[in-house]
Design a protein around this motif. Sequence first.
Motif, short mmCIF file in Angstrom:
data_model
loop_
_atom_site.label_atom_id
_atom_site.label_comp_id
_atom_site.label_asym_id
_atom_site.label_seq_id
_atom_site.Cartn_x
_atom_site.Cartn_y
_atom_site.Cartn_z
N LEU A 1 -18.81 -16.37 18.23
CA LEU A 1 -18.64 -17.01 18.08
C LEU A 1 -17.79 -18.09 18.16
CD1 LEU A 1 -22.17 -17.41 15.89
CD2 LEU A 1 -21.86 -17.61 18.20
N SER A 2 -16.91 -18.30 17.40
CA SER A 2 -15.93 -18.76 16.87
C SER A 2 -15.07 -19.53 18.42
CB SER A 2 -14.31 -18.66 16.26
OG SER A 2 -15.56 -18.97 14.24
N TYR A 3 -15.33 -17.93 18.70
CA TYR A 3 -13.98 -17.91 20.36
C TYR A 3 -15.31 -18.28 21.46
CZ TYR A 3 -12.07 -15.71 24.09
OH TYR A 3 -11.35 -15.58 26.01
N ILE A 4 -15.93 -18.34 21.94
CA ILE A 4 -17.01 -18.94 22.20
C ILE A 4 -16.60 -20.26 22.54
CG2 ILE A 4 -19.55 -19.19 23.02
CD1 ILE A 4 -18.94 -15.51 22.73
N PHE A 5 -17.46 -20.92 21.66
CA PHE A 5 -17.09 -22.42 21.58
C PHE A 5 -15.77 -23.01 21.56
CE2 PHE A 5 -21.39 -22.30 18.41
CZ PHE A 5 -21.60 -23.15 18.79
N ALA A 6 -14.25 -21.96 21.17
CA ALA A 6 -13.41 -22.87 21.63
C ALA A 6 -13.05 -22.91 22.77
CB ALA A 6 -11.76 -22.10 21.13
N MET A 64 -20.95 -25.93 15.13
CA MET A 64 -21.52 -26.99 15.65
C MET A 64 -21.38 -28.27 15.20
SD MET A 64 -23.55 -25.92 18.24
CE MET A 64 -25.63 -27.05 18.25
N ASP A 65 -20.86 -28.26 13.39
CA ASP A 65 -20.23 -29.65 13.13
C ASP A 65 -19.20 -29.98 13.46
OD1 ASP A 65 -23.08 -30.18 11.35
OD2 ASP A 65 -22.05 -28.23 9.83
N ARG A 66 -18.47 -28.58 14.36
CA ARG A 66 -16.57 -28.60 14.57
C ARG A 66 -16.32 -29.37 15.86
NH1 ARG A 66 -12.95 -23.71 14.75
NH2 ARG A 66 -13.29 -23.81 12.71
N TRP A 67 -17.56 -29.11 16.64
CA TRP A 67 -18.00 -29.74 18.25
C TRP A 67 -18.50 -30.55 17.82
CZ3 TRP A 67 -13.45 -28.04 20.49
CH2 TRP A 67 -13.15 -26.89 19.97
N ARG A 68 -19.19 -31.20 17.16
CA ARG A 68 -20.24 -32.22 17.54
C ARG A 68 -20.33 -33.55 17.98
NH1 ARG A 68 -24.91 -33.28 13.95
NH2 ARG A 68 -24.09 -31.57 12.85
N LEU A 84 -22.16 -27.82 23.76
CA LEU A 84 -24.11 -27.28 24.16
C LEU A 84 -24.53 -26.06 23.79
CD1 LEU A 84 -25.49 -29.75 26.72
CD2 LEU A 84 -25.95 -30.22 24.13
N VAL A 85 -25.38 -26.09 23.05
CA VAL A 85 -26.14 -24.44 22.74
C VAL A 85 -27.40 -24.60 23.69
CG1 VAL A 85 -26.58 -22.55 21.97
CG2 VAL A 85 -24.84 -24.44 21.03
N HIS A 133 -33.72 -28.40 15.27
CA HIS A 133 -34.46 -29.63 14.33
C HIS A 133 -32.86 -30.31 13.84
CE1 HIS A 133 -33.96 -32.45 11.35
NE2 HIS A 133 -35.50 -33.05 11.77
N ASP A 134 -31.79 -29.09 13.55
CA ASP A 134 -30.65 -30.12 12.77
C ASP A 134 -29.52 -30.26 13.90
OD1 ASP A 134 -31.18 -29.95 10.42
OD2 ASP A 134 -30.01 -27.42 10.04
N PHE A 135 -30.06 -29.82 15.19
CA PHE A 135 -28.81 -29.70 16.62
C PHE A 135 -29.57 -30.08 17.54
CE2 PHE A 135 -26.70 -26.73 13.03
CZ PHE A 135 -25.64 -27.94 13.02
#
Length: 338
Positions: free
Chosen positions: A219-224, A251-255, A260-261, A285-287
């Motif tokens: 997940l970390s690689y894909i978000f980056a 999600m918090d890091r890239w808020r 987008l997810v 709900h959270d995101f």
Amino acid sequence: MRKILMIGTGGTIACKQTEDGLTPGLTAEDVLAYIPAVKNVCDVEVTQVMNIDSTNMTPEYWKKIVKAIEDNYDNFDGFVICHGTDTLAYTAAALSYMIQDSEKPIVITGSQKPINREITDAKTNLLDSFIYAADEESQNVCIVFDGKVICGTRAKKDRAKSYNAFSSINFPYLAVIQDNMLIRYIKETKTGKTVRFYYDMSDRICLLKLFPGMKSDVLSYIFANYDVIVLESFGVGGIPETLMETFYKEMDRWRDTDKLVVMTTQVANEGSNMTVYEVGRKVKHDFHMIEAYDMTLEATITKLMWVKGMGCSNEQLRDLFYTEINRDMLFAGKKRAV
């Protein structure tokens, strides 16, 4: 008699046998010569934009197909594209977003056996495609295969070898063709709008297929490295406990960015609904997560490519994603408010 442009792109329908296996080798003119009965259906001209195995299809090739149609749009009553079956559903979905509000039919077809074989589905599929393209009520992007007409955003290849290779997902067949007769199930209505062509398709989309026991570090690689992550989850949609901590952290890091997810499902029929189970409801709900609902994976991916290609903000992306285009999403207006 109506005038149709046939566009050759390669695929099994145009393959020749070589020592290394089947490879596209027949030209569009060669392929057309195998169905002399077409002269009773319409006038056909041909153009060859590429001659590739559809495994090698990319957005750059989609642009070439779009350009061929735009350059010839005013000179023909419809278009038939010969294409390999492996990525045909992706191309049909992509063209549905790249060519919108076409009152002329853009038909994509192919075959499971080369057209030069004694036993083949290619001749029937191609002739059926011309029958559909030559009908004055036909419009927009669709697939004609095994006697069925499938909306361009609703097709999925679900058989690797059989002639009935494609199904229409979460939407009825538009029509069938039997014994050279077109039988419509859904009446087409001309919108009166001007056709629009788009060329920019983003390469910042990533698909992550979840499986039991998946490690969370991916997940970390894909978000980056990507702007939009499509999570292909289980059932109606959710995130496993083992991924949740890392997912929330990313999600918090890239808020405050344009990350987008989008949630979709590995189940072909009936679609997602993240509100059903705890594993989906809380994270949605959270995101304020987008989900694909009844859309096919092919339509989800290519629609996101198209929207992101226009440089839309996240809010614009949400609005456009939930806007129905070529029947890609049922009850789209209601989904936006979820």
